[in-house]
Design an enzyme around this catalytic site. Structure first.
Site, short mmCIF file in Angstrom:
data_model
loop_
_atom_site.label_atom_id
_atom_site.label_comp_id
_atom_site.label_asym_id
_atom_site.label_seq_id
_atom_site.Cartn_x
_atom_site.Cartn_y
_atom_site.Cartn_z
N CYS A 294 -4.72 14.97 -123.72
CA CYS A 294 -5.18 13.64 -123.30
C CYS A 294 -6.45 13.27 -124.04
O CYS A 294 -7.44 14.01 -124.00
CB CYS A 294 -5.41 13.63 -121.79
SG CYS A 294 -5.99 12.04 -121.17
N GLY B 204 -9.85 8.99 -116.24
CA GLY B 204 -10.45 9.68 -115.11
C GLY B 204 -9.45 10.34 -114.18
O GLY B 204 -8.25 10.08 -114.22
N GLU B 205 -9.96 11.23 -113.35
CA GLU B 205 -9.19 11.90 -112.29
C GLU B 205 -9.52 11.20 -110.98
O GLU B 205 -10.62 11.34 -110.44
CB GLU B 205 -9.57 13.38 -112.23
CG GLU B 205 -9.15 14.12 -110.97
CD GLU B 205 -7.67 14.01 -110.63
OE1 GLU B 205 -7.36 13.46 -109.56
OE2 GLU B 205 -6.83 14.46 -111.44
N CYS C 76 0.52 6.45 -122.51
CA CYS C 76 0.03 7.52 -121.66
C CYS C 76 -0.71 8.57 -122.48
O CYS C 76 -0.21 9.07 -123.47
CB CYS C 76 1.21 8.16 -120.93
SG CYS C 76 0.72 9.47 -119.80
N GLU D 15 -10.68 1.44 -119.74
CA GLU D 15 -9.54 0.65 -120.18
C GLU D 15 -8.55 0.43 -119.05
O GLU D 15 -8.35 1.29 -118.20
CB GLU D 15 -8.87 1.33 -121.37
CG GLU D 15 -9.74 1.29 -122.61
CD GLU D 15 -9.23 2.15 -123.76
OE1 GLU D 15 -9.43 1.75 -124.91
OE2 GLU D 15 -8.66 3.21 -123.49
N HIS E 80 3.00 19.42 -116.33
CA HIS E 80 2.96 19.70 -117.76
C HIS E 80 3.22 21.14 -118.17
O HIS E 80 3.25 21.44 -119.37
CB HIS E 80 1.62 19.24 -118.36
CG HIS E 80 1.26 17.84 -117.99
ND1 HIS E 80 2.08 16.76 -118.28
CD2 HIS E 80 0.19 17.33 -117.33
CE1 HIS E 80 1.52 15.65 -117.83
NE2 HIS E 80 0.38 15.96 -117.24
N CYS F 239 -7.75 17.71 -120.03
CA CYS F 239 -6.41 18.17 -120.39
C CYS F 239 -6.27 18.14 -121.91
O CYS F 239 -6.72 17.20 -122.57
CB CYS F 239 -5.35 17.29 -119.74
SG CYS F 239 -5.37 17.36 -117.94
#
Length: 402
Positions: free
Chosen positions: A121, A182-183, A356, A94, A238, A118
């Site tokens: 997420c 993704g990272e 987010c 996306e 976080h 995470c």
């Protein structure tokens, strides 16, 4: 057997020059191709009118300009737009366009799925499928930029609120953030190749200050990025201590906070601005207490940074809740009173799951982690007494999510 066509979106400037040289063409032809594809958005070789006919004929047999097929195009009430893009084999990613009064920001994906997982997420819930190619990454920008240039709604808005670059280049997208699926730093080579195209004046010509890579903390790659392509850096933090971050961001178990913050300090001299951004997703009763705000101050007080507080965007499987506006403001107040720079992110695109942490891909679930009985799990959060040290805050409740 016919050889597969080369997708020119896969080439950065050096690769394009090498490819053109391999066809025995003059170097300026590579610049022409870059401008036709990336600046003008042309995909049909026949429409590249200043290329020699013989060169066009050669290219027609060998190359293509192919972006990702669009599965779904959604519009939010606030003007945010989300595209679901097909990357094959049942996978989708996306991209999200976020219009604001002074900028047009595109949030793009770097992987199909995500292995970091995470807890807050939704992308991590589906597991990891594969890295995107550099062409698939830059193709998200190519597609969105040239679609929006011909979109009446986008044009009306940008004429009212011009974005940087609009008057001189006609560019709708002024900022790119790699905060989609993704990272990015676990797909390092392809991401850097795409970043170089974003910055190249022969392509998109974006400022390094306007391109942001968000990472959950892949320490060795942060150091490499500082040397190879130092754009703006945002770190998904976080949590103010290792015990909690181990649970919220499992990558912390490999690269704990001290290692991560040391890497951030090494990155700062190369950063396009004199500060880094730390992202902090506000989770009700999890990481939003006054004690944790003060602990965050102690953690970051010696690093030039901005702390971006992000209201959690709930999804059913998380078992988590968004901190109240009052709690977010109180948390921010503690940071500000301590002299920190802190902002609260405005939530955009909630109604199309474009906010987010909500990007998960409307595709077949391929989660590779254990089934979790999230829906029935009751999160019990022990009261934190005033004499309890911050790094001793209870985290047992998070184990119900694993």
């Amino acid at each position: 057997m016919t050889s597969p066509r080369v997708n020119l979106l896969d080439f950065d400037a050096d690769q394009m020059a090498a490819y053109v040289a391999g066809l025995n063409e003059k170097p300026f032809r590579a610049k022409q191709l870059m401008q036709w594809i990336h600046q003008r958005g042309v995909s049909d070789i026949n429409d590249m009118s200043d290329l020699a006919k013989s060169f066009r004929a050669t290219l027609l047999d060998k190359v293509e300009v192919l972006s990702l097929p669009v599965i779904k195009d959604e519009h939010a009430t606030d003007g945010t737009r989300k595209w679901l893009l097909d990357v094959g084999a049942g996978n989708a990613v996306e991209s999200v366009f976020i219009p604001e009064d002074d900028r047009g920001t595109l949030c793009i994906s770097s992987q199909a799925g995500c292995a970091v997982n995470c807890r807050f997420c939704s992308t991590g819930r589906q597991g990891f499928s594969r890295n995107l190619t550099s062409g698939e990454i830059i193709g998200q920008l190519w597609f969105a930029e040239h679609l929006l240039r011909n979109d009446p709604e986008a044009i009306r808005r940008i004429e009212k609120y011009p974005t940087p670059g609009w008057e001189h280049t006609g560019r709708v997208i002024s900022n790119v953030v790699m905060m989609g699926m993704g990272e990015p730093l676990l797909n390092y080579d392809n991401v850097v190749s795409a970043l170089r195209l974003m910055l190249d004046d022969r392509a998109y010509g974006l400022s390094r200050r306007r391109v942001t890579v968000s990472t959950s903390g892949v320490v060795p790659m942060i150091d490499r990025l500082a040397q190879d392509c130092p754009v703006a850096l945002a770190v998904s933090l976080h949590a103010p201590n290792d015990a909690l971050r181990d649970q919220l961001v499992p990558l912390n178990q490999k690269y704990p906070l001290r290692e991560l913050l040391d890497a951030c300090e090494r990155y700062l001299p190369f950063a396009p601005r004199d500060f880094l951004t730390f992202e902090y997703c506000m989770l009700d009763g999890v990481n939003d207490s006054d004690i944790q705000a003060k602990e965050l101050v102690r953690l970051l007080r010696n690093i030039k940074c901005k702390i971006n507080l992000i209201p959690f965007n709930p999804f059913p499987e998380s078992g988590l809740k968004r901190s109240s506006a009052q709690r977010v403001n109180a948390f921010a107040g503690i940071l500000l009173d301590a002299g920190m720079v802190a902002t609260v992110r405005k939530t955009r695109g909630d109604d199309i799951a474009a906010a987010c942490g909500q990007l998960a891909g409307d595709v077949v679930d391929r989660t590779r982690v254990r089934e979790r009985d999230i829906h029935s799990a009751e999160i019990e959060i022990a009261e934190v007494e005033s004499d309890v040290q911050p790094n001793e805050q209870p985290i047992e409740w998070l184990k119900k999510l694993t």
